[in-house]
Design a protein around this motif. Sequence first.
Motif, PDB file in Angstrom:
ATOM      1  N   ALA A   1       7.417 -62.295  -0.584  1.00  0.00           N
ATOM      2  CA  ALA A   1       7.518 -61.011  -0.547  1.00  0.00           C
ATOM      3  C   ALA A   1       8.637 -60.376  -1.475  1.00  0.00           C
ATOM      4  CB  ALA A   1       7.941 -60.845   1.087  1.00  0.00           C
ATOM      5  N   LYS A   2       9.766 -60.982  -1.568  1.00  0.00           N
ATOM      6  CA  LYS A   2      10.832 -60.309  -2.176  1.00  0.00           C
ATOM      7  C   LYS A   2      10.570 -60.304  -3.615  1.00  0.00           C
ATOM      8  CE  LYS A   2      14.455 -61.160   1.056  1.00  0.00           C
ATOM      9  NZ  LYS A   2      15.848 -61.921   1.373  1.00  0.00           N
ATOM     10  N   ASN A   3       9.818 -61.063  -4.260  1.00  0.00           N
ATOM     11  CA  ASN A   3       9.742 -61.324  -5.728  1.00  0.00           C
ATOM     12  C   ASN A   3       8.480 -60.361  -6.419  1.00  0.00           C
ATOM     13  OD1 ASN A   3      11.791 -63.286  -7.169  1.00  0.00           O
ATOM     14  ND2 ASN A   3      11.320 -63.977  -5.106  1.00  0.00           N
ATOM     15  N   ASN A   4       7.371 -60.321  -5.482  1.00  0.00           N
ATOM     16  CA  ASN A   4       6.110 -60.141  -5.790  1.00  0.00           C
ATOM     17  C   ASN A   4       5.945 -58.713  -5.390  1.00  0.00           C
ATOM     18  OD1 ASN A   4       6.112 -63.111  -6.207  1.00  0.00           O
ATOM     19  ND2 ASN A   4       4.091 -62.921  -7.060  1.00  0.00           N
ATOM     20  N   PHE A   5       6.526 -58.126  -4.176  1.00  0.00           N
ATOM     21  CA  PHE A   5       6.281 -57.052  -3.517  1.00  0.00           C
ATOM     22  C   PHE A   5       7.463 -56.204  -3.594  1.00  0.00           C
ATOM     23  CE2 PHE A   5       2.952 -60.044  -2.260  1.00  0.00           C
ATOM     24  CZ  PHE A   5       2.030 -59.342  -2.320  1.00  0.00           C
ATOM     25  N   ASN A   6       6.977 -54.851  -3.457  1.00  0.00           N
ATOM     26  CA  ASN A   6       8.102 -53.911  -2.811  1.00  0.00           C
ATOM     27  C   ASN A   6       8.613 -54.125  -1.633  1.00  0.00           C
ATOM     28  OD1 ASN A   6      10.053 -51.925  -2.871  1.00  0.00           O
ATOM     29  ND2 ASN A   6       8.312 -50.149  -3.000  1.00  0.00           N
ATOM     30  N   PHE A   7       9.359 -54.915  -1.182  1.00  0.00           N
ATOM     31  CA  PHE A   7       9.904 -55.396   0.128  1.00  0.00           C
ATOM     32  C   PHE A   7      10.685 -54.378   0.702  1.00  0.00           C
ATOM     33  CE2 PHE A   7      12.192 -58.336   2.893  1.00  0.00           C
ATOM     34  CZ  PHE A   7      11.085 -58.607   3.699  1.00  0.00           C
TER      35      PHE A   7
ATOM     36  N   SER B   1       3.153 -49.851 -14.873  1.00  0.00           N
ATOM     37  CA  SER B   1       2.754 -51.215 -14.946  1.00  0.00           C
ATOM     38  C   SER B   1       3.801 -52.209 -14.304  1.00  0.00           C
ATOM     39  CB  SER B   1       2.451 -51.738 -16.353  1.00  0.00           C
ATOM     40  OG  SER B   1       3.438 -51.626 -16.924  1.00  0.00           O
ATOM     41  N   GLU B   2       4.965 -51.703 -14.105  1.00  0.00           N
ATOM     42  CA  GLU B   2       5.733 -52.484 -13.617  1.00  0.00           C
ATOM     43  C   GLU B   2       6.337 -52.371 -12.058  1.00  0.00           C
ATOM     44  OE1 GLU B   2       7.848 -54.637 -15.194  1.00  0.00           O
ATOM     45  OE2 GLU B   2       6.487 -54.173 -16.962  1.00  0.00           O
ATOM     46  N   THR B   3       5.055 -51.482 -11.469  1.00  0.00           N
ATOM     47  CA  THR B   3       5.400 -51.115 -10.113  1.00  0.00           C
ATOM     48  C   THR B   3       4.750 -52.093  -9.237  1.00  0.00           C
ATOM     49  OG1 THR B   3       5.225 -48.577 -10.506  1.00  0.00           O
ATOM     50  CG2 THR B   3       4.826 -49.418  -8.329  1.00  0.00           C
ATOM     51  N   LYS B   4       5.602 -52.417  -8.308  1.00  0.00           N
ATOM     52  CA  LYS B   4       5.145 -53.595  -7.385  1.00  0.00           C
ATOM     53  C   LYS B   4       4.239 -52.899  -6.296  1.00  0.00           C
ATOM     54  CE  LYS B   4       8.882 -56.862  -8.496  1.00  0.00           C
ATOM     55  NZ  LYS B   4       9.857 -57.613  -7.618  1.00  0.00           N
ATOM     56  N   PRO B   5       3.071 -53.624  -5.568  1.00  0.00           N
ATOM     57  CA  PRO B   5       2.488 -53.304  -4.462  1.00  0.00           C
ATOM     58  C   PRO B   5       3.330 -53.600  -3.387  1.00  0.00           C
ATOM     59  CG  PRO B   5       1.690 -55.548  -5.040  1.00  0.00           C
ATOM     60  CD  PRO B   5       2.791 -54.983  -6.206  1.00  0.00           C
ATOM     61  N   MET B   6       3.113 -52.575  -2.123  1.00  0.00           N
ATOM     62  CA  MET B   6       3.839 -52.466  -0.910  1.00  0.00           C
ATOM     63  C   MET B   6       3.566 -53.824  -0.503  1.00  0.00           C
ATOM     64  SD  MET B   6       6.096 -50.031  -0.147  1.00  0.00           S
ATOM     65  CE  MET B   6       6.327 -50.447   1.326  1.00  0.00           C
TER      66      MET B   6
ATOM     67  N   ALA C   1      -1.911 -76.662  -3.055  1.00  0.00           N
ATOM     68  CA  ALA C   1      -1.796 -75.399  -3.116  1.00  0.00           C
ATOM     69  C   ALA C   1      -0.961 -74.804  -4.477  1.00  0.00           C
ATOM     70  CB  ALA C   1      -0.797 -74.902  -2.003  1.00  0.00           C
ATOM     71  N   GLU C   2      -0.306 -75.700  -5.053  1.00  0.00           N
ATOM     72  CA  GLU C   2       0.225 -75.182  -6.246  1.00  0.00           C
ATOM     73  C   GLU C   2      -0.792 -75.178  -7.332  1.00  0.00           C
ATOM     74  OE1 GLU C   2       3.695 -74.318  -8.709  1.00  0.00           O
ATOM     75  OE2 GLU C   2       3.707 -74.435  -6.339  1.00  0.00           O
ATOM     76  N   VAL C   3      -1.744 -75.799  -7.482  1.00  0.00           N
ATOM     77  CA  VAL C   3      -2.831 -75.603  -8.335  1.00  0.00           C
ATOM     78  C   VAL C   3      -3.538 -74.250  -8.251  1.00  0.00           C
ATOM     79  CG1 VAL C   3      -5.060 -76.532  -9.337  1.00  0.00           C
ATOM     80  CG2 VAL C   3      -3.210 -78.185  -8.494  1.00  0.00           C
ATOM     81  N   ILE C   4      -3.554 -74.017  -6.903  1.00  0.00           N
ATOM     82  CA  ILE C   4      -4.274 -72.657  -6.638  1.00  0.00           C
ATOM     83  C   ILE C   4      -3.480 -71.546  -6.989  1.00  0.00           C
ATOM     84  CG2 ILE C   4      -5.233 -71.257  -4.802  1.00  0.00           C
ATOM     85  CD1 ILE C   4      -6.100 -74.093  -3.269  1.00  0.00           C
ATOM     86  N   LEU C   5      -2.073 -71.487  -6.519  1.00  0.00           N
ATOM     87  CA  LEU C   5      -1.109 -70.572  -6.662  1.00  0.00           C
ATOM     88  C   LEU C   5      -0.072 -71.224  -7.465  1.00  0.00           C
ATOM     89  CD1 LEU C   5      -1.206 -69.525  -2.928  1.00  0.00           C
ATOM     90  CD2 LEU C   5      -1.663 -68.083  -4.892  1.00  0.00           C
ATOM     91  N   PRO C   6       0.084 -71.384  -8.818  1.00  0.00           N
ATOM     92  CA  PRO C   6       0.974 -71.959  -9.593  1.00  0.00           C
ATOM     93  C   PRO C   6       2.205 -71.304  -9.749  1.00  0.00           C
ATOM     94  CG  PRO C   6      -0.785 -71.194 -11.002  1.00  0.00           C
ATOM     95  CD  PRO C   6      -1.254 -70.991  -9.577  1.00  0.00           C
ATOM     96  N   HIS C   7       3.551 -71.884  -9.967  1.00  0.00           N
ATOM     97  CA  HIS C   7       4.483 -71.247 -10.659  1.00  0.00           C
ATOM     98  C   HIS C   7       4.336 -70.578 -11.857  1.00  0.00           C
ATOM     99  CE1 HIS C   7       8.948 -70.610 -10.744  1.00  0.00           C
ATOM    100  NE2 HIS C   7       8.758 -70.745 -12.044  1.00  0.00           N
ATOM    101  N   THR C   8       4.717 -69.256 -12.180  1.00  0.00           N
ATOM    102  CA  THR C   8       4.842 -68.843 -13.586  1.00  0.00           C
ATOM    103  C   THR C   8       6.310 -68.104 -13.921  1.00  0.00           C
ATOM    104  OG1 THR C   8       4.230 -66.396 -12.712  1.00  0.00           O
ATOM    105  CG2 THR C   8       2.535 -68.234 -13.210  1.00  0.00           C
ATOM    106  N   GLU C   9       6.332 -67.666 -14.967  1.00  0.00           N
ATOM    107  CA  GLU C   9       7.559 -66.888 -15.375  1.00  0.00           C
ATOM    108  C   GLU C   9       8.024 -65.658 -14.561  1.00  0.00           C
ATOM    109  OE1 GLU C   9       7.931 -65.856 -19.403  1.00  0.00           O
ATOM    110  OE2 GLU C   9       7.595 -68.033 -19.983  1.00  0.00           O
ATOM    111  N   LYS C  10       6.951 -65.048 -14.037  1.00  0.00           N
ATOM    112  CA  LYS C  10       7.189 -63.753 -13.142  1.00  0.00           C
ATOM    113  C   LYS C  10       7.100 -64.040 -11.412  1.00  0.00           C
ATOM    114  CE  LYS C  10       6.018 -60.441 -16.474  1.00  0.00           C
ATOM    115  NZ  LYS C  10       5.253 -59.347 -17.181  1.00  0.00           N
ATOM    116  N   SER C  11       6.389 -65.147 -11.223  1.00  0.00           N
ATOM    117  CA  SER C  11       6.108 -65.382  -9.727  1.00  0.00           C
ATOM    118  C   SER C  11       6.266 -66.665  -9.374  1.00  0.00           C
ATOM    119  CB  SER C  11       4.319 -65.101  -9.689  1.00  0.00           C
ATOM    120  OG  SER C  11       4.158 -63.714  -9.897  1.00  0.00           O
ATOM    121  N   PRO C  12       6.894 -66.843  -8.166  1.00  0.00           N
ATOM    122  CA  PRO C  12       7.063 -68.267  -7.684  1.00  0.00           C
ATOM    123  C   PRO C  12       5.499 -68.928  -7.216  1.00  0.00           C
ATOM    124  CG  PRO C  12       7.529 -66.688  -5.823  1.00  0.00           C
ATOM    125  CD  PRO C  12       7.062 -66.003  -7.222  1.00  0.00           C
TER     126      PRO C  12
END
Length: 200
Positions: free
Chosen positions: A161-167, A182-187, A51-62
Motif C-alpha cells: 500500500a505504501k510503496n505501490n499506491f498513493n496511500f 508516468s510516475e503517478t501512483k494509483p489510489m 506467491a513470490e513466483v507470481i508476485l516477484p520482488h523487483t527494483e520498484k516493487s516489493p
Amino acid sequence: MNRREILKSVGLIVGGTVIGADAFLLNGCTFSEKQEGLLTINQIKLLEEIAEVILPHTEKSPGAKDAKVGPFIDRIVTDLYTSQEQLVFLESLAKYEEMDFDSIKLNEKEAILLKEESNVEENPVYIYSNEETGESFESRPGYVMIKQLAIWAYLSSEIVAKNNFNFLPIPGKYTGCVEVTSETKPMYMKPWSWAALRKV
C-alpha cells in the motif's frame, strides 16, 4: 545458569508465580511447527515461495515474501474456507510439497506455474474425489485458490500500500482534476471483495 533456570529462580523469589509458566515467560524457549491456523510453518513458507513466483520482488516493487502473504493466507483458509475448500487447498499444497517446490530453480518454478495456468484454462472446475470416503464435489482448482489468496494478501499488505499506491489512510480535500504522469501512483482502495478476486 540458562535463561529457563534464571526465570524459575526468580519465580521462587516472588512466591512461585513464574514456575510452570511455559505458556507465558518461557515460551521463547520452545519452537512449534504449528501456527494458530490450519497450516504449518513450513506450509506457510511454501505458500510464500509459490506467491513470490507470481508476485516477484523487483527494483520498484516489493515481492510476496516482502509482503509476508503466508500468515494472511493461513488465516483466511482457516477461518473462512469451508471444509471442502480446505480439502482441495491442502491437496494442492501437498503436490508442491512432494515436488520440493521451494528447492528447485526459478525457471522450473515458473514452468510449473505456467502449466498450472494452462490447466485451469482448460479445466476451470475441479472435481474432488476421495476413494476412501466416497466423497465427491466440485470446487475451484487449488492453484486458483492459492493465486487469488496471494494477490489478496499482497494488495492488503502495508508495504505494498505504501510503496505501490498513493496511500492516504486519512483522505484530505477532494481534488477533481489532477495531472497524471508516468510516475503517478494509483489510489489505494481497500478492502478487496471476494467478487473481485474471483475474476483474477
